[in-house]
Enzyme design. Structure first.
Site, PDB file in Angstrom:
ATOM      1  N   LYS A 288      32.621  39.889  39.997  1.00 51.69           N
ATOM      2  CA  LYS A 288      32.198  39.478  41.343  1.00 51.69           C
ATOM      3  C   LYS A 288      30.767  39.943  41.609  1.00 51.69           C
ATOM      4  CE  LYS A 288      36.729  39.620  43.611  1.00 51.69           C
ATOM      5  NZ  LYS A 288      36.784  38.196  43.972  1.00 51.69           N
ATOM      6  N   ARG A 362      47.201  35.315  40.947  1.00 46.50           N
ATOM      7  CA  ARG A 362      48.250  34.360  40.566  1.00 46.50           C
ATOM      8  C   ARG A 362      48.886  34.761  39.243  1.00 46.50           C
ATOM      9  NH1 ARG A 362      43.981  29.629  40.964  1.00 46.50           N
ATOM     10  NH2 ARG A 362      43.247  31.104  42.531  1.00 46.50           N
TER      11      ARG A 362
HETATM   12  N1  BES Z   1      41.114  38.887  45.670  1.00 48.68           N
HETATM   13  C1  BES Z   1      40.417  37.669  45.513  1.00 48.68           C
HETATM   14  C2  BES Z   1      40.491  36.786  46.760  1.00 48.68           C
HETATM   15  C3  BES Z   1      39.712  37.281  47.953  1.00 48.68           C
HETATM   16  C4  BES Z   1      38.397  36.917  48.110  1.00 48.68           C
HETATM   17  C5  BES Z   1      40.318  38.050  48.915  1.00 48.68           C
HETATM   18  C6  BES Z   1      37.698  37.350  49.216  1.00 48.68           C
HETATM   19  C7  BES Z   1      39.611  38.478  50.016  1.00 48.68           C
HETATM   20  C8  BES Z   1      38.311  38.118  50.169  1.00 48.68           C
HETATM   21  C9  BES Z   1      41.015  36.863  44.359  1.00 48.68           C
HETATM   22  O1  BES Z   1      41.520  37.607  43.312  1.00 48.68           O
HETATM   23  C10 BES Z   1      39.908  36.029  43.810  1.00 48.68           C
HETATM   24  O2  BES Z   1      38.992  36.575  43.287  1.00 48.68           O
HETATM   25  N2  BES Z   1      40.053  34.721  43.956  1.00 48.68           N
HETATM   26  C11 BES Z   1      39.065  33.816  43.481  1.00 48.68           C
HETATM   27  C12 BES Z   1      39.789  32.668  42.783  1.00 48.68           C
HETATM   28  C13 BES Z   1      38.871  31.776  42.012  1.00 48.68           C
HETATM   29  C14 BES Z   1      38.244  32.504  40.838  1.00 48.68           C
HETATM   30  C15 BES Z   1      39.668  30.587  41.524  1.00 48.68           C
HETATM   31  C16 BES Z   1      38.262  33.313  44.665  1.00 48.68           C
HETATM   32  O3  BES Z   1      38.828  33.135  45.745  1.00 48.68           O
HETATM   33  O4  BES Z   1      37.065  33.137  44.512  1.00 48.68           O
HETATM   34 MN    MN Z   2      40.028  38.119  41.909  1.00 44.54          MN
END
Ligand code: BES
Ligand code: MN
Ligand code: ZN
Length: 512
Positions: A288, A362
């Site tokens: 991230k 997931r």
């Molecule tokens: N934990 C994150 C989702 C999230 C993002 C929660 C911002 C709270 C605030 C999750 O694991 C994630 O990173 N999801 C990705 C999925 C994508 C790579 C398909 C996302 O939402 O960008």
């Molecule tokens: Mn994630």
């Protein structure tokens, strides 16, 4: 570390307003409210209330606050908290008003408060007793647990409630509100913990303490047991971290469970709750950006919600059998970490091409949902901070609901409404499934930006074995970015009361 929350002593009173001895006596006030049921108030305030109304300072707009002193009353002062129109008063509005009033009291260092439920609304005495209790307990939370420089924090000590109604029933409603409020605060405390304090192992230990306290049966699966069960998706995510994963399993076995002994015999329903417990989500190799990465300490909020809901379910003796599965791990970019393009085999046997290691929620939920089925769950609900896309779709105040059949989704939605956790359904049409196809495996773990929350949900659905299932995406709602009069910044504890209300819905379970 300082404690993050305290539960004040809560007592019921039937005294007249002038006789309630307290630091702050709180009245909800409606739009266009002439306060005829509190005819002495204006006089006691020396005409302040009437003149504020004439000036337009006191309009009854939701969560507006007006303070006045009162002469000849036992209360030191009075607060009027706006709650909007009288005909639209809902338990949720009242819960928020209680939080707003109680937060304002703490800000003024007033520790003994009283709240009156006004007559002439659709909110019953029992509903009022429960939500006022919840509201004040939610106000008695302070997330700054690691500050050493602040002045001592002010906690509410005592709360008196005047709600009318039948004493025994109202007392039970207070108890229900107390448990639901406390368990919500417990969940907020866990979500608020930094990831160096709350590792998967520590999370499992905290779960043990909470479960033991609440009378739940608990089992912790360590990395060896997880490997024996072939939970390849969870193990894949855990590979990048120095911290070993855990799976916490909780059981609630009520003496009198719904369905048992009914016409349908022993086929009683078992509510299966599954919560995402990523104690830190760096994204893995698909790392991230630095901005806001600190917030990813709360990526275990779904797991905390399931754990604390189970505590409430046990303490309140919900009439349905429940089993909870909480997969716990970090998602880190270590040298042995999962790499984009890697293929994992789930415990169920399905294969997944990991296109993006940041779509880890997931993955761990796939194995956990499968395990909940192995343990006998007949109805599934999973709770997860799953996708940024859900927050884009619904904003920061509404949880996304996904699932089948619609009747089960609707049952969860109604529970969330009673709980004061806003939620809204999004579709899980099969058409979206082609978005996460894989060239090499059964499916990929991402489906691109379009419909990102839905493809996340549909991935989990692959592991539900077609049981009734609801997925709650709390990515937007687990953490409040801005303070509101009724909601401080920080962890919200979303989901705890929804899941508990769902399990406590005696009539609905009797029908299933
Ligand atoms: N934990 C994150 C989702 C999230 C993002 C929660 C911002 C709270 C605030 C999750 O694991 C994630 O990173 N999801 C990705 C999925 C994508 C790579 C398909 C996302 O939402 O960008
Ligand atoms: Mn994630
Ligand atoms: Zn995540």
């Amino acid at each position: 570390m300082l404690t993050a929350h305290q539960t004040p002593a809560i007592a019921l009173t039937t005294k007249s307003s002038r006789d309630i001895e307290t630091d702050l006596l709180i009245f909800p006030v409606f739009e266009g409210d002439t306060l005829t049921d509190e005819a002495d108030l204006d006089g006691a305030s020396g005409g302040e209330v009437a003149s504020a109304r004439t000036r337009g300072e006191l309009k009854g707009t939701a969560f507006d606050l007006f303070f006045t002193s009162v002469r000849g009353w036992k209360a030191s002062r009075v607060a009027l908290v706006g709650v909007g129109s009288r005909k639209d008063l809902s338990p949720d509005r009242l819960r928020r008003a209680a939080t707003a009033g109680a937060l304002a009291a703490r800000q003024r260092c007033l520790t003994n408060i009283a709240i009156v439920h006004r007559p002439g609304t659709d909110v019953t005495a029992q509903e009022a007793a429960q939500v006022l209790t919840e509201g004040v307990i939610l106000a008695n939370f302070d997330g700054a647990s690691y500050r050493t420089t602040d002045p001592p924090r002010v906690w509410l000590d005592t709360v008196q409630l005047r709600v009318g109604g039948e004493p025994a029933a109202v007392e039970r409603a207070v108890e229900r509100g107390r448990v639901l409020g406390e368990c919500t605060n417990l969940s907020r405390t866990l979500s608020n913990e930094p990831s160096n304090a709350l590792t998967p192992r520590v999370f499992a230990e905290r779960a043990t303490a909470i479960a033991t306290d609440a009378g739940l049966t608990l089992e912790i699966l360590d990395e060896t047991r997880i490997a024996e069960l072939k939970m390849g998706l969870l193990l894949g995510v855990a590979r990048g971290s120095q911290e070993p994963p855990r799976v916490v399993v909780l059981r609630h076995e009520p003496k009198k469970a719904a369905g048992i002994g009914s016409a349908r015999g022993p086929t009683s329903p078992v509510l299966g709750l599954v919560g995402k417990g990523i104690t830190f989500d760096a994204g893995g190799i698909s790392i991230k950006p630095a901005e806001n990465m600190d917030k990813m300490k709360d990526d275990m909020s779904g797991g905390a919600a399931v754990l604390c809901a189970m505590a409430a379910i046990s303490r309140l003796q919900a009439p349905v059998r429940c089993v909870a599965v909480i997969p716990m791990t970090e998602n880190m970019p270590g040298g042995r970490a999962l790499k984009p393009g890697d293929v994992l085999t789930s415990a169920e046997g399905k294969t997944v091409e990991v296109l993006n290691t940041d779509a880890e929620g997931r993955l761990v939920l796939g194995d956990a949902v499968w395990y909940a089925r192995q343990l006998g769950a007949t109805h599934l609900v999973d709770v997860a901070t799953l996708t940024g896309a859900c927050a884009v779709a619904l904003g920061k105040t509404t949880t996304g609901l996904f699932g089948t059949p619609d009747s089960w989704v609707e049952q969860v939605r109604r529970a969330s409404e009673r709980a004061g956790d806003r939620s809204w359904q999004l579709p899980v049409f099969d058409d979206y499934k082609e978005l996460f196809k894989s060239e090499i495996a059964d499916f990929g773990n991402t489906g691109g930006r379009a419909g990102g929350a839905i493809t996340g949900a549909l991935f989990i659905k692959e592991f539900t074995g077609d049981l009734p299932w609801v997925h709650m995406d709390i990515a937007g709602t687990a953490w409040a970015e801005d303070a509101k009069p009724y909601q401080p910044k920080g962890a919200t504890g979303v989901g705890v009361r929804t899941l508990a209300e769902l399990a406590l819905d005696v009539e609905a379970w009797a029908k299933l």
